[in-house]
Motif scaffolding. Structure first.
Motif, PDB file in Angstrom:
ATOM      1  N   ASP A  64       0.759  -1.321  -0.040  1.00 11.22           N
ATOM      2  CA  ASP A  64      -0.031   0.024  -0.051  1.00 11.22           C
ATOM      3  C   ASP A  64       0.824   1.256   0.032  1.00 11.22           C
ATOM      4  O   ASP A  64       0.239   2.258   0.294  1.00 11.22           O
ATOM      5  CB  ASP A  64      -0.921   0.012   1.146  1.00 11.22           C
ATOM      6  N   GLU A  65       2.277   1.160  -0.276  1.00  6.37           N
ATOM      7  CA  GLU A  65       2.994   2.077  -0.094  1.00  6.37           C
ATOM      8  C   GLU A  65       3.040   3.140   1.159  1.00  6.37           C
ATOM      9  O   GLU A  65       3.086   4.267   1.195  1.00  6.37           O
ATOM     10  CB  GLU A  65       2.813   3.232  -1.305  1.00  6.37           C
ATOM     11  N   ASN A  66       2.680   2.370   2.203  1.00 10.88           N
ATOM     12  CA  ASN A  66       2.424   2.911   3.520  1.00 10.88           C
ATOM     13  C   ASN A  66       3.490   3.089   4.532  1.00 10.88           C
ATOM     14  O   ASN A  66       3.737   3.641   5.376  1.00 10.88           O
ATOM     15  CB  ASN A  66       1.121   2.248   4.079  1.00 10.88           C
ATOM     16  N   VAL A  67       4.779   2.231   4.360  1.00 12.03           N
ATOM     17  CA  VAL A  67       5.488   2.019   5.036  1.00 12.03           C
ATOM     18  C   VAL A  67       6.868   2.683   4.940  1.00 12.03           C
ATOM     19  O   VAL A  67       7.288   2.781   3.719  1.00 12.03           O
ATOM     20  CB  VAL A  67       6.016   0.505   5.479  1.00 12.03           C
ATOM     21  N   VAL A  68       7.468   3.387   5.773  1.00  6.78           N
ATOM     22  CA  VAL A  68       8.492   4.513   5.386  1.00  6.78           C
ATOM     23  C   VAL A  68       9.806   4.211   6.568  1.00  6.78           C
ATOM     24  O   VAL A  68       9.571   3.513   7.273  1.00  6.78           O
ATOM     25  CB  VAL A  68       7.952   5.780   5.384  1.00  6.78           C
ATOM     26  N   PHE A  69      10.748   4.966   6.319  1.00  8.25           N
ATOM     27  CA  PHE A  69      11.879   4.682   7.129  1.00  8.25           C
ATOM     28  C   PHE A  69      12.561   6.021   7.592  1.00  8.25           C
ATOM     29  O   PHE A  69      12.423   6.859   6.786  1.00  8.25           O
ATOM     30  CB  PHE A  69      12.935   3.620   6.847  1.00  8.25           C
ATOM     31  N   SER A  70      13.090   6.095   8.725  1.00  6.34           N
ATOM     32  CA  SER A  70      14.145   6.931   9.064  1.00  6.34           C
ATOM     33  C   SER A  70      15.590   6.261   9.596  1.00  6.34           C
ATOM     34  O   SER A  70      15.235   4.906   9.540  1.00  6.34           O
ATOM     35  CB  SER A  70      13.535   7.734  10.465  1.00  6.34           C
ATOM     36  N   LEU A  71      16.629   6.894   8.947  1.00  7.23           N
ATOM     37  CA  LEU A  71      17.714   6.317   9.446  1.00  7.23           C
ATOM     38  C   LEU A  71      18.392   7.263  10.395  1.00  7.23           C
ATOM     39  O   LEU A  71      19.187   8.254  10.050  1.00  7.23           O
ATOM     40  CB  LEU A  71      18.681   5.884   8.228  1.00  7.23           C
ATOM     41  N   TYR A  72      19.026   6.389  11.497  1.00  7.27           N
ATOM     42  CA  TYR A  72      19.640   7.195  12.762  1.00  7.27           C
ATOM     43  C   TYR A  72      21.050   6.954  12.486  1.00  7.27           C
ATOM     44  O   TYR A  72      21.392   5.844  12.476  1.00  7.27           O
ATOM     45  CB  TYR A  72      19.256   6.883  14.203  1.00  7.27           C
ATOM     46  N   ALA A  73      22.034   8.126  12.542  1.00  2.00           N
ATOM     47  CA  ALA A  73      23.493   7.711  12.575  1.00  2.00           C
ATOM     48  C   ALA A  73      23.791   7.192  14.031  1.00  2.00           C
ATOM     49  O   ALA A  73      23.176   7.544  15.098  1.00  2.00           O
ATOM     50  CB  ALA A  73      24.246   9.066  12.151  1.00  2.00           C
TER      51      ALA A  73
END
Length: 133
Positions: free
Chosen positions: A62-71
């Motif tokens: 559903d193109e509903n899942v997204v991400f953040s990438l923490y350093a």
């Protein structure tokens, strides 16, 4: 070659002890997949070095899942709705970016944190593919 590790929200969801993204010897690609329950987050850890290039792509029906990438240097602390994560994120993969794709040079040695969530109320299945070279 892409390596897939089956995961579930129950196993990977605890951001205090995120599931590792691991590469088979000689491979620079790995993937994880699973599902996210509404209003929950899923976390994965990736160990990498400064100067390496990362390509990360997430797909969900559903193109509903997204991400953040923490350093490296991020902090996970108890919060009112689970945990709070603070610290630097990579440009284009911050909390407000709703990232589904990232191509970047990693700024530091250490453990990076992928935080997966949904951008709308419903949960969703996902497949996260990561390449580091």
């Amino acid at each position: 070659m892409t390596i897939l590790f089956q995961s579930t929200a129950a196993w990977a969801g605890d951001c205090r002890s995120p599931a590792p993204i691991e590469f088979r010897k000689g491979s620079n690609a790995a993937g994880v997949h699973g599902g996210i329950v509404r209003a929950e987050d899923v976390c994965y850890a990736l160990v990498a070095r400064a100067g390496q290039h990362i390509e990360a792509d997430i797909q969900s029906p559903d193109e509903n899942v997204v991400f953040s990438l923490y350093a490296p240097g991020y902090r996970v602390t108890p919060g009112t709705d689970g945990v709070d994560i603070t610290g630097p994120t990579l440009p284009g993969a911050g909390d407000e970016d709703d990232a589904t794709s990232l191509h970047a040079t990693l700024p530091a040695n250490g453990r990076y944190l992928f935080l997966l969530g949904t951008k709308r109320g419903a949960g969703g299945d996902y497949r996260l593919q990561v390449r580091v070279h």
